[in-house]
Scaffold this motif. Structure first.
Motif, PDB file in Angstrom:
ATOM      1  N   UNK A 145      91.114 -20.081  16.442  1.00 15.66           N
ATOM      2  CA  UNK A 145      91.473 -21.542  16.503  1.00 15.66           C
ATOM      3  C   UNK A 145      92.511 -21.977  17.333  1.00 15.66           C
ATOM      4  N   UNK A 146      93.672 -21.380  17.008  1.00 19.52           N
ATOM      5  CA  UNK A 146      94.953 -21.473  17.499  1.00 19.52           C
ATOM      6  C   UNK A 146      95.105 -21.104  18.712  1.00 19.52           C
ATOM      7  N   UNK A 147      94.113 -20.230  19.144  1.00 13.02           N
ATOM      8  CA  UNK A 147      94.109 -19.947  20.498  1.00 13.02           C
ATOM      9  C   UNK A 147      93.180 -20.482  21.732  1.00 13.02           C
ATOM     10  N   UNK A 148      92.960 -21.634  20.972  1.00 14.85           N
ATOM     11  CA  UNK A 148      91.863 -22.483  21.833  1.00 14.85           C
ATOM     12  C   UNK A 148      90.203 -21.908  22.168  1.00 14.85           C
ATOM     13  N   UNK A 149      89.962 -20.918  21.470  1.00 12.20           N
ATOM     14  CA  UNK A 149      88.545 -20.295  21.790  1.00 12.20           C
ATOM     15  C   UNK A 149      87.532 -21.447  21.213  1.00 12.20           C
ATOM     16  N   UNK A 150      87.869 -21.807  20.088  1.00 14.98           N
ATOM     17  CA  UNK A 150      86.988 -22.993  19.400  1.00 14.98           C
ATOM     18  C   UNK A 150      87.452 -23.650  18.301  1.00 14.98           C
ATOM     19  N   UNK A 151      86.661 -24.589  17.686  1.00 14.78           N
ATOM     20  CA  UNK A 151      87.362 -25.221  16.394  1.00 14.78           C
ATOM     21  C   UNK A 151      86.875 -24.812  15.200  1.00 14.78           C
ATOM     22  N   UNK A 152      87.708 -24.842  14.182  1.00 21.83           N
ATOM     23  CA  UNK A 152      87.340 -24.422  12.664  1.00 21.83           C
ATOM     24  C   UNK A 152      86.236 -25.484  12.314  1.00 21.83           C
ATOM     25  N   UNK A 153      85.000 -25.172  11.995  1.00 23.87           N
ATOM     26  CA  UNK A 153      83.855 -25.923  11.801  1.00 23.87           C
ATOM     27  C   UNK A 153      83.840 -26.107  10.216  1.00 23.87           C
ATOM     28  N   UNK A 154      83.086 -27.131   9.738  1.00 27.80           N
ATOM     29  CA  UNK A 154      82.960 -27.301   8.255  1.00 27.80           C
ATOM     30  C   UNK A 154      82.155 -26.373   7.605  1.00 27.80           C
ATOM     31  N   UNK A 155      81.723 -25.425   8.359  1.00 28.44           N
ATOM     32  CA  UNK A 155      80.893 -24.229   7.727  1.00 28.44           C
ATOM     33  C   UNK A 155      81.543 -22.966   7.853  1.00 28.44           C
ATOM     34  N   UNK A 156      82.942 -22.996   8.202  1.00 24.90           N
ATOM     35  CA  UNK A 156      83.895 -22.077   8.048  1.00 24.90           C
ATOM     36  C   UNK A 156      83.761 -21.096   9.466  1.00 24.90           C
ATOM     37  N   UNK A 178     103.040 -14.398  26.389  1.00 27.29           N
ATOM     38  CA  UNK A 178     101.923 -15.058  27.246  1.00 27.29           C
ATOM     39  C   UNK A 178     102.192 -16.556  26.782  1.00 27.29           C
ATOM     40  N   UNK A 179     101.583 -17.449  27.742  1.00 26.27           N
ATOM     41  CA  UNK A 179     101.841 -18.886  27.634  1.00 26.27           C
ATOM     42  C   UNK A 179     100.703 -19.145  26.521  1.00 26.27           C
ATOM     43  N   UNK A 180     100.707 -20.097  25.582  1.00 24.45           N
ATOM     44  CA  UNK A 180      99.895 -20.346  24.589  1.00 24.45           C
ATOM     45  C   UNK A 180      98.859 -21.223  25.097  1.00 24.45           C
ATOM     46  N   UNK A 181      97.572 -21.341  24.593  1.00 24.94           N
ATOM     47  CA  UNK A 181      96.569 -22.130  24.934  1.00 24.94           C
ATOM     48  C   UNK A 181      96.661 -23.220  24.059  1.00 24.94           C
ATOM     49  N   UNK A 182      95.978 -24.408  24.234  1.00 24.31           N
ATOM     50  CA  UNK A 182      95.879 -25.360  23.472  1.00 24.31           C
ATOM     51  C   UNK A 182      94.651 -25.341  22.572  1.00 24.31           C
ATOM     52  N   UNK A 183      94.809 -25.516  21.452  1.00 27.91           N
ATOM     53  CA  UNK A 183      93.593 -25.470  20.361  1.00 27.91           C
ATOM     54  C   UNK A 183      92.629 -26.834  20.685  1.00 27.91           C
ATOM     55  N   UNK A 184      91.354 -26.234  20.371  1.00 25.92           N
ATOM     56  CA  UNK A 184      90.215 -27.450  20.684  1.00 25.92           C
ATOM     57  C   UNK A 184      90.199 -28.467  19.443  1.00 25.92           C
ATOM     58  N   UNK A 185      90.021 -29.653  19.794  1.00 28.13           N
ATOM     59  CA  UNK A 185      89.895 -30.776  18.706  1.00 28.13           C
ATOM     60  C   UNK A 185      88.341 -30.422  17.866  1.00 28.13           C
ATOM     61  N   UNK A 186      88.714 -30.680  16.686  1.00 27.67           N
ATOM     62  CA  UNK A 186      87.668 -30.536  15.745  1.00 27.67           C
ATOM     63  C   UNK A 186      86.410 -31.710  16.469  1.00 27.67           C
ATOM     64  N   UNK A 187      85.121 -30.998  16.464  1.00 24.29           N
ATOM     65  CA  UNK A 187      83.920 -31.744  17.093  1.00 24.29           C
ATOM     66  C   UNK A 187      82.831 -32.095  16.194  1.00 24.29           C
ATOM     67  N   UNK A 188      82.898 -31.739  14.820  1.00 20.95           N
ATOM     68  CA  UNK A 188      82.174 -31.909  13.711  1.00 20.95           C
ATOM     69  C   UNK A 188      81.711 -33.306  13.299  1.00 20.95           C
ATOM     70  N   UNK A 189      82.577 -34.184  13.562  1.00 24.73           N
ATOM     71  CA  UNK A 189      82.627 -35.320  13.227  1.00 24.73           C
ATOM     72  C   UNK A 189      82.188 -35.763  11.742  1.00 24.73           C
ATOM     73  N   UNK A 190      80.991 -36.496  11.499  1.00 20.39           N
ATOM     74  CA  UNK A 190      80.472 -36.870  10.329  1.00 20.39           C
ATOM     75  C   UNK A 190      79.513 -35.858   9.770  1.00 20.39           C
ATOM     76  N   UNK A 191      79.055 -35.070  10.462  1.00 20.65           N
ATOM     77  CA  UNK A 191      78.033 -34.233   9.957  1.00 20.65           C
ATOM     78  C   UNK A 191      78.201 -33.540   8.887  1.00 20.65           C
ATOM     79  N   UNK A 192      77.262 -33.179   7.998  1.00 20.76           N
ATOM     80  CA  UNK A 192      77.657 -32.399   6.773  1.00 20.76           C
ATOM     81  C   UNK A 192      76.321 -31.449   6.670  1.00 20.76           C
ATOM     82  N   UNK A 193      75.575 -31.080   7.589  1.00 20.01           N
ATOM     83  CA  UNK A 193      74.312 -30.571   7.404  1.00 20.01           C
ATOM     84  C   UNK A 193      74.605 -29.179   6.874  1.00 20.01           C
TER      85      UNK A 193
END
Length: 378
Positions: A145-156, A178-193
């Motif tokens: 998550x911190x390295x910008x691979x993806x975001x940590x989703x509601x399903x963990x 090494x220079x750090x990458x930017x984390x990706x913004x959470x994109x789960x939104x309101x979904x709770x499936x």
């Protein structure tokens, strides 16, 4: 060598050895994770498979004293199986989760990380590195998550834009800055499936998992499966994908990218009945190369028995009787007794009463009585 040039070269090299994503972050402490893990321990939500020392899980410099950076990698795995066999009456099948299709990912990712280490060592002879996959102290997901691979989703899970959550994760701590990458913004939104459909309600809330209720964890335990979960696992014999398969971000992510992860359909969806009496030698020969074999055959066999009860597969009765009468392991005998009663097959009452007269293990006796209780309700 200038570090940013080395970083670009490492990124390009990673592509050539089959790494699908690579990211970089600092070796700073994972403060938020530390608080989360403390809360998990207080609630007894941890599985017991993870590192128990929270400091080691969140302080990279405890693992590599001169740590300055962490390199995160991700490799995609298939979300669908080609030519998947279909179970039918008399030939019921179980299912291994997608993360256990093909070659054991621990082996594959460790080989990739070893190649990255060799590459860096050649470029920077004084470099220090420590790599880990899944069983290491650090949290793979927190690093990714911190390295910008993806975001940590509601399903963990970590969800990547390119491959969804169907990715294996690994990381390397190093003293190279090494220079750090930017984390990706959470994109789960309101979904709770994922929360809504979890078979056991293990996802307590967004990003919080009670591992002790998670089907993926339960299928790996070696004791008797608690009664409340036996009707929940269906034909899953290792792991669970429900919170991934329902995720809209995974739609269309097939990920047929790596030959090593392409599943053998007869391994990924094996016939259930042969599993009940498979020998240790044959189990290792057939399933030993997949990650789902790491706990041995006992949990797989127990889950296969429960799956046969789920299907009410009467053709399995001879095998279940054989297991009940002859298996040396109480968990397997007892689960077979429970299954025979649950299925309600002809002669089940007589079979269980005979077993009850011979059985001496108190836990197995309880399971036989559960089976008889099922029959008494019919």
């Amino acid at each position: 060598m200038i570090v940013n040039v080395l970083q670009e070269e490492l990124i390009e090299y990673a592509k050539t050895i089959g790494i699908d994503k690579i990211g970089f972050t600092s070796a700073a402490p994972f403060i938020e994770l530390k608080n989360l893990l403390r809360r998990q321990q207080e609630l007894n939500f941890q599985s017991g498979f993870e590192e128990s020392d929270i400091e080691k899980r969140t302080e990279p410099t405890l693992l590599l004293e001169e740590a300055q950076s962490i390199i995160a990698i991700a490799i995609a795995y298939p979300s669908r199986m080609k030519n998947a066999p279909k179970g039918k009456r008399g030939e019921r099948r179980g299912i291994f989760c997608r993360a256990s299709w093909g070659m054991d990912y621990h082996t594959v990712l460790r080989e990739k990380l070893a190649l990255l280490e060799a590459f860096l060592q050649e470029k920077v002879p004084h470099a220090k590195m420590r790599s880990m996959v899944d069983t290491g102290e650090l949290s793979d997901r927190a690093v990714a998550e911190r390295a910008g691979i993806g975001w940590s989703a509601k399903n963990c899970s970590i969800i990547t834009p390119e491959f969804g959550s169907y990715v294996y994760l690994g990381e390397m701590i190093t003293n190279i800055p090494f220079a750090p990458d930017e984390p990706i913004t959470d994109q789960c939104g309101d979904c709770t499936l994922c929360i809504d459909v979890c078979p056991t309600g293990a996802i307590v809330q967004a990003g919080q998992l009670n591992s002790n209720r998670c089907v993926a964890f339960l299928t790996q335990t070696k004791g008797f499966l608690p009664d409340e979960f036996r009707t929940k696992i269906g034909n899953r014999i290792y792991g669970c994908d429900t919170c991934q398969t329902v995720c809209p971000k995974n739609k269309g992510k097939l990920n047929w990218l790596h030959d090593s992860f392409k599943p053998d359909p007869e391994i990924a969806k094996p016939l259930l009945e042969p599993l009940l009496t498979i020998s240790n030698k044959d189990f290792k020969a057939k399933f030993g190369y997949i990650s789902g074999s790491w706990r041995g055959k006992k949990p797989i066999q127990r889950n296969a028995i429960i799956a046969l009860a789920h299907f009410k597969e009467e053709s399995a009765l001879p095998k279940l009787i054989e297991v009940l009468q002859n298996d040396e392991r109480p968990v397997i005998r007892g689960t077979a007794a429970w299954a025979i009663g649950k299925m309600g097959v002809v002669d089940a009452k007589e079979i269980l009463q005979v077993a009850l007269q011979k059985e001496q293990d108190p836990e197995v006796i309880i399971e036989i009585e559960k089976g008889l209780a099922f029959l008494a309700q019919k």
